[in-house]
Design a protein around this motif. Structure first.
Motif, PDB file in Angstrom:
ATOM      1  N   ASP A   1       0.862  -1.176   0.000  1.00 17.53           N
ATOM      2  CA  ASP A   1       0.000   0.000   0.000  1.00 17.53           C
ATOM      3  C   ASP A   1       0.902   1.230   0.000  1.00 17.53           C
ATOM      4  OD1 ASP A   1      -2.302  -1.447  -0.021  1.00 17.53           O
ATOM      5  OD2 ASP A   1      -2.809  -1.129   2.082  1.00 17.53           O
ATOM      6  N   VAL A   2       0.499   2.246  -0.727  1.00 22.26           N
ATOM      7  CA  VAL A   2       1.306   3.450  -0.844  1.00 22.26           C
ATOM      8  C   VAL A   2       0.472   4.646  -0.397  1.00 22.26           C
ATOM      9  CG1 VAL A   2       2.577   4.963  -2.400  1.00 22.26           C
ATOM     10  CG2 VAL A   2       2.643   2.481  -2.744  1.00 22.26           C
ATOM     11  N   ALA A   3       1.031   5.470   0.471  1.00 20.85           N
ATOM     12  CA  ALA A   3       0.377   6.692   0.928  1.00 20.85           C
ATOM     13  C   ALA A   3       1.319   7.863   0.668  1.00 20.85           C
ATOM     14  CB  ALA A   3       0.036   6.595   2.413  1.00 20.85           C
ATOM     15  N   ILE A   4       0.761   8.968   0.195  1.00 17.08           N
ATOM     16  CA  ILE A   4       1.589  10.096  -0.245  1.00 17.08           C
ATOM     17  C   ILE A   4       1.112  11.384   0.423  1.00 17.08           C
ATOM     18  CG2 ILE A   4       2.324  11.477  -2.235  1.00 17.08           C
ATOM     19  CD1 ILE A   4       1.919   8.974  -3.958  1.00 17.08           C
ATOM     20  N   PHE A   5       2.076  12.184   0.861  1.00 21.79           N
ATOM     21  CA  PHE A   5       1.804  13.513   1.407  1.00 21.79           C
ATOM     22  C   PHE A   5       2.773  14.486   0.753  1.00 21.79           C
ATOM     23  CE2 PHE A   5       2.539  17.071   4.200  1.00 21.79           C
ATOM     24  CZ  PHE A   5       1.265  17.415   4.619  1.00 21.79           C
ATOM     25  N   SER A   6       2.265  15.637   0.340  1.00 20.82           N
ATOM     26  CA  SER A   6       3.139  16.635  -0.292  1.00 20.82           C
ATOM     27  C   SER A   6       2.966  17.983   0.387  1.00 20.82           C
ATOM     28  CB  SER A   6       2.833  16.761  -1.789  1.00 20.82           C
ATOM     29  OG  SER A   6       1.541  17.308  -1.981  1.00 20.82           O
ATOM     30  N   ALA A   7       3.995  18.785   0.290  1.00 19.09           N
ATOM     31  CA  ALA A   7       3.978  20.135   0.858  1.00 19.09           C
ATOM     32  C   ALA A   7       4.643  21.077  -0.124  1.00 19.09           C
ATOM     33  CB  ALA A   7       4.694  20.171   2.199  1.00 19.09           C
ATOM     34  N   GLU A   8       4.006  22.196  -0.384  1.00 17.69           N
ATOM     35  CA  GLU A   8       4.618  23.239  -1.197  1.00 17.69           C
ATOM     36  C   GLU A   8       5.614  24.006  -0.322  1.00 17.69           C
ATOM     37  OE1 GLU A   8       4.168  23.492  -4.379  1.00 17.69           O
ATOM     38  OE2 GLU A   8       2.668  21.900  -4.364  1.00 17.69           O
ATOM     39  N   LYS A   9       6.635  24.594  -0.948  1.00 16.30           N
ATOM     40  CA  LYS A   9       7.650  25.327  -0.206  1.00 16.30           C
ATOM     41  C   LYS A   9       7.485  26.837  -0.437  1.00 16.30           C
ATOM     42  CE  LYS A   9      10.711  22.396   1.694  1.00 16.30           C
ATOM     43  NZ  LYS A   9      11.977  22.225   1.020  1.00 16.30           N
ATOM     44  N   LEU A  10       7.415  27.567   0.667  1.00  9.30           N
ATOM     45  CA  LEU A  10       7.374  29.016   0.600  1.00  9.30           C
ATOM     46  C   LEU A  10       8.709  29.573   1.056  1.00  9.30           C
ATOM     47  CD1 LEU A  10       3.869  29.789   2.189  1.00  9.30           C
ATOM     48  CD2 LEU A  10       4.475  29.733  -0.246  1.00  9.30           C
ATOM     49  N   PRO A  11       9.149  30.671   0.474  1.00  9.58           N
ATOM     50  CA  PRO A  11      10.399  31.288   0.958  1.00  9.58           C
ATOM     51  C   PRO A  11      10.200  31.830   2.353  1.00  9.58           C
ATOM     52  CG  PRO A  11       9.315  32.720  -0.639  1.00  9.58           C
ATOM     53  CD  PRO A  11       8.562  31.440  -0.652  1.00  9.58           C
ATOM     54  N   ARG A  12      11.242  31.765   3.164  1.00  9.62           N
ATOM     55  CA  ARG A  12      11.184  32.285   4.535  1.00  9.62           C
ATOM     56  C   ARG A  12      11.019  33.796   4.514  1.00  9.62           C
ATOM     57  NH1 ARG A  12       9.901  29.999   9.171  1.00  9.62           N
ATOM     58  NH2 ARG A  12      10.972  28.071   9.650  1.00  9.62           N
TER      59      ARG A  12
END
Length: 290
Positions: free
Chosen positions: A279-290
């Motif tokens: 089973d495969v589970a995926i989580f993603s996050a966009e990157k914002l500049p500090r």
């Protein structure tokens, strides 16, 4: 920490021999945790000062507790533990573990036992930390998981409080993510790929095969992940199986999907695209500049 290591540690905590007469092991542990009244503290300190063996015993308690908490930081499970404790019905004075845990004087005394219990999964049977009104759950699911939670959920440390975040959330370098896993499987591997195509291995930390994992609902991973300053989105892929998987194969599959379609290619990939029986589970996050 493996299940066997956790069981051994719990046995050590529960079966430490009593010290020489003059103070009990229980009193020494409470002294180390600053959980004695002024009168009791003075009496135990006097006994320790008068008996070098008691002093050595107290030093061993402190060294063992310091080593355990250093290896398994309470911060990694703090939010999970306190959120669940807060949702339990209030118990009368002298009640169970959580009633004592929420009393300020008993908090430090309970940390080692609480961290061990979390490692053993004793607190992971209940629901994950309560989400706030603005929290949303990643709808991505799995064909083989327990009811009530997505197989891979992420919690953001916001000023010491866990806040559940959805896949696709915008985060910045330095943000701390704690993952929880819901599965009936007994093996876990977690890898990630950043916007440059660099693939990282998070679980297992060492070893070539996917790590043993205790099945259950919303079990927190032992360590939080701190996002680095690599550009572009970050995609995390959890592989859940009953057979041990070669992590190198998993990393190669993630890398190949990234080469073919970038981060979106990994994020939107069907489970069978990775070429493994899991089973495969995926989580993603966009990157914002500090």
């Amino acid at each position: 920490m493996t299940h066997e290591e956790a069981m051994n540690r719990l046995e050590q905590l529960l079966t430490r021999p009593d010290p020489p007469q003059g103070a009990t092991a229980h009193q020494l542990r409470r002294l180390a945790a600053d959980d004695l009244s002024d009168q009791e503290r003075a009496a135990v300190r006097a006994a320790v000062a008068a008996d070098p063996e008691l002093g050595a015993h107290l030093a061993r308690i402190r060294e063992a507790d310091d080593a355990f908490l250093a290896a398994h930081p309470f911060g990694a499970v703090r939010g999970e533990l306190f959120a669940r404790a807060a949702r339990l019905p209030a118990e009368p004075a002298g009640g169970g573990l959580f009633a004592r845990l929420l009393q300020r004087r008993a908090l430090l005394w309970s940390l080692a036992a609480a961290a061990t219990a979390v490692a053993l999964g004793l607190f992971a049977q209940g629901p994950a930390p309560t989400a706030g009104s603005n929290d949303v759950v990643d709808p991505r699911g799995s064909a083989n998981r327990l009811k009530g939670a997505a197989p891979l959920e992420a919690w953001l440390d916001v000023e010491g409080h866990p806040q559940r975040v959805a896949s696709g959330v915008a985060l910045s370098a330095g943000d701390r993510l704690q993952f929880t896993v819901t599965t009936t499987h007994t093996r876990l591997a977690l890898v990630g790929v950043d916007g440059t195509g660099t693939v990282s291995r998070y679980v297992p930390v060492g070893g070539d095969l996917s790590a043993p994992f205790v099945p259950g609902n919303a079990r927190p991973l032992s360590d939080a992940l701190v996002l680095d300053d690599a550009p572009g989105p970050e995609v995390f892929v959890a592989f859940l199986s009953d057979e041990a998987l070669l992590v190198e194969d998993l990393e190669r599959a993630v890398h190949d999907l990234f080469d073919a379609g970038g981060a979106q290619g990994v994020r939107d990939a069907a489970p069978d695209a990775f070429g493994v029986q899991a089973d495969v589970a995926i989580f993603s996050a966009e990157k914002l500049p500090r």
